[in-house]
Design a protein around this motif. Structure first.
Motif, mmCIF file in Angstrom:
data_model
loop_
_atom_site.group_PDB
_atom_site.id
_atom_site.type_symbol
_atom_site.label_atom_id
_atom_site.label_comp_id
_atom_site.label_asym_id
_atom_site.label_seq_id
_atom_site.Cartn_x
_atom_site.Cartn_y
_atom_site.Cartn_z
ATOM 1 N N PHE A 139 0.834 -1.198 0.000
ATOM 2 C CA PHE A 139 0.000 0.000 0.000
ATOM 3 C C PHE A 139 0.872 1.252 0.000
ATOM 4 C CE2 PHE A 139 -4.217 1.748 1.989
ATOM 5 C CZ PHE A 139 -4.335 2.628 0.917
ATOM 6 N N PHE A 140 1.870 1.272 0.871
ATOM 7 C CA PHE A 140 2.767 2.420 0.971
ATOM 8 C C PHE A 140 3.497 2.650 -0.353
ATOM 9 C CE2 PHE A 140 6.673 4.606 2.022
ATOM 10 C CZ PHE A 140 6.274 5.572 2.929
ATOM 11 N N GLN A 141 3.974 1.566 -0.946
ATOM 12 C CA GLN A 141 4.730 1.680 -2.188
ATOM 13 C C GLN A 141 3.821 2.058 -3.353
ATOM 14 O OE1 GLN A 141 7.921 1.439 -1.789
ATOM 15 N NE2 GLN A 141 8.475 1.907 -3.899
ATOM 16 N N PHE A 142 2.593 1.533 -3.352
ATOM 17 C CA PHE A 142 1.658 1.904 -4.414
ATOM 18 C C PHE A 142 1.371 3.394 -4.381
ATOM 19 C CE2 PHE A 142 -2.623 2.926 -5.867
ATOM 20 C CZ PHE A 142 -2.586 2.437 -7.166
ATOM 21 N N ASP A 143 1.238 3.955 -3.190
ATOM 22 C CA ASP A 143 0.987 5.394 -3.069
ATOM 23 C C ASP A 143 2.095 6.192 -3.736
ATOM 24 O OD1 ASP A 143 -0.284 7.833 -1.684
ATOM 25 O OD2 ASP A 143 1.770 7.853 -0.903
ATOM 26 N N PHE A 194 1.959 -1.461 -11.455
ATOM 27 C CA PHE A 194 2.556 -1.647 -10.128
ATOM 28 C C PHE A 194 2.630 -3.133 -9.774
ATOM 29 C CE2 PHE A 194 1.929 -2.125 -5.487
ATOM 30 C CZ PHE A 194 3.118 -1.559 -5.063
ATOM 31 N N GLU A 195 1.555 -3.850 -10.034
ATOM 32 C CA GLU A 195 1.542 -5.289 -9.751
ATOM 33 C C GLU A 195 2.625 -5.996 -10.567
ATOM 34 O OE1 GLU A 195 -1.591 -9.023 -9.353
ATOM 35 O OE2 GLU A 195 -2.216 -7.202 -10.395
ATOM 36 N N GLY A 196 2.784 -5.595 -11.813
ATOM 37 C CA GLY A 196 3.830 -6.180 -12.655
ATOM 38 C C GLY A 196 5.214 -5.921 -12.091
ATOM 39 N N TRP A 197 5.419 -4.719 -11.562
ATOM 40 C CA TRP A 197 6.708 -4.369 -10.963
ATOM 41 C C TRP A 197 6.988 -5.240 -9.735
ATOM 42 C CZ3 TRP A 197 7.690 -2.343 -6.046
ATOM 43 C CH2 TRP A 197 9.005 -1.924 -5.814
ATOM 44 N N VAL A 198 5.975 -5.436 -8.901
ATOM 45 C CA VAL A 198 6.137 -6.260 -7.694
ATOM 46 C C VAL A 198 6.426 -7.708 -8.072
ATOM 47 C CG1 VAL A 198 5.000 -7.136 -5.616
ATOM 48 C CG2 VAL A 198 4.657 -4.764 -6.306
ATOM 49 N N LEU A 199 5.657 -8.251 -9.027
ATOM 50 C CA LEU A 199 5.853 -9.641 -9.439
ATOM 51 C C LEU A 199 7.239 -9.859 -10.032
ATOM 52 C CD1 LEU A 199 2.360 -10.387 -11.040
ATOM 53 C CD2 LEU A 199 3.285 -11.376 -8.935
ATOM 54 N N HIS A 200 7.702 -8.884 -10.779
ATOM 55 C CA HIS A 200 9.045 -8.980 -11.358
ATOM 56 C C HIS A 200 10.094 -9.019 -10.250
ATOM 57 C CE1 HIS A 200 12.302 -8.453 -14.242
ATOM 58 N NE2 HIS A 200 12.779 -7.480 -13.479
ATOM 59 N N ALA A 201 9.917 -8.186 -9.238
ATOM 60 C CA ALA A 201 10.858 -8.154 -8.122
ATOM 61 C C ALA A 201 10.850 -9.477 -7.360
ATOM 62 C CB ALA A 201 10.524 -7.003 -7.179
#
Length: 340
Positions: A291-295, A316-323
């Motif tokens: 949540f914090f990072q999405f903001d 954003f979800e794609g960035w997280v999944l890649h990480a």
């Protein structure tokens, strides 16, 4: 004119060549992605035999001794156990999977002590020759089935629908308001004031339908445990140009975190953060980070309006999944909160 026609023909031929080459490359990669897993399954026994012959170690030993602690090790151990053809190990996995749904804390703590001797016996691992193996493998067992247990706990919260007749549910909802708006008393249980913190209508209960009590528990954990961060995010949601609906976005982040947990991509996070079994608080902290990072991601994207939410959310979800594909990834919510 003649030169122009020749130029156009050359460009046409060149573009067709590039297009056909690209299609051929894509087709080759598609076939390769289909063939490689099959080849791996066929060759795996031969590779295991070869490595065992020259190292005198079984696959689980090689993983436990050679892989980095955390996601790198536990993921490989889980994969090895899942693909094992040993009948007793298959039975063990089935037993633990069936019992993890209803076991208490004491019974769960016995999972590793049950699994270690069975695996050592089946793999002919001598305790006096390999004294480090039980602890290394046992930790992986705790993480693997701890993750499964966490999925069950999170699913139970998600399937528990908000009930306005439940005093506990109502108390948590009112507590959410008090934590976010301490200087503004709530005029009534059903009021337009709820829209100030990002609910859609006058009664927030309708917004929890998709994620149930999990959505409320996530929000409440965020605003209580990371109060300054939550109010920081809330202030951004009220931005005159880039504002968004705080509570609704928070529930969407719950959906994202739940999906990553269920699909297994979140294993990287939990296996790296938890030396033992992850619990519901670890899921809440994962949510807080997202949540914090999405903001931050939202504000940096400078959306034209709320209609850009779907695109930014997916990016954003794609960035997280890649990480999370990197076994060394750790999302540390504490370090983010300390920045504020």
């Amino acid at each position: 004119m003649a030169l122009k026609k020749i130029y156009n023909i050359i460009c046409f031929v060149f573009l067709n060549y590039i297009h056909s080459t690209r299609e051929a490359f894509c087709s080759a990669m598609f076939l390769l992605n289909k063939i490689l897993p099959i080849l791996h399954l066929i060759l795996r026994p031969c590779i295991k035999w070869f490595l065992h012959t020259f190292t005198r170690l079984c696959e689980l030993q090689r993983i436990c001794y050679g892989a980095r602690a955390g996601a790198n090790r536990s993921k490989q151990v889980e994969r090895s156990l899942t693909m094992s053809r040993n009948v007793r190990i298959q039975e063990l996995i089935k037993e633990l999977n069936e019992q993890v749904d209803h076991c208490n804390d004491y019974e769960f703590n016995e999972f590793s002590s049950r699994a270690v001797p069975i695996v050592m016996r089946e793999k002919s691992i001598k305790p006096h020759c390999h004294p480090d193996f039980p602890a290394l493998f046992g930790q992986c067992v705790t993480q693997i089935w701890g993750y499964k247990r966490l999925m069950i706990a999170v699913e139970r919260l998600r399937s528990e629908q908000y009930d306005a007749e439940n005093p506990d549910h109502e108390a948590k909802l009112l507590n959410l308001w008090d934590e976010l708006m301490p200087d503004t008393p709530l005029e009534a249980r059903i009021t337009k004031q709820w829209q100030e913190i990002g609910f859609q209508g006058d009664d927030p209960k309708t917004d929890f339908r998709g994620m149930g009590m999990l959505g409320l528990e996530n929000l409440l954990y965020f605003v209580k445990e990371y109060k300054d961060a939550a109010r920081h995010v809330l202030s951004h949601s009220m931005h005159p140009r880039f504002g968004y609906t705080f509570a609704i976005v928070g529930i969407n982040i719950t959906s994202m975190a739940f999906r990553m947990l269920k699909e297994g991509s979140a294993k990287t996070q939990f296996f790296n953060v938890c030396k033992t079994a992850p619990n519901i608080n670890h899921f809440h902290m994962f949510y807080c980070y997202l949540f914090f990072q999405f903001d931050s991601f939202w504000m940096e994207s400078e959306p034209r309006n709320i209609m850009d939410f779907s695109t930014i959310y997916q990016n954003f979800e794609g960035w997280v999944l890649h990480a999370l594909k990197n076994d060394d990834t750790v999302f540390n919510s504490n370090s983010l909160i300390e920045i504020i």
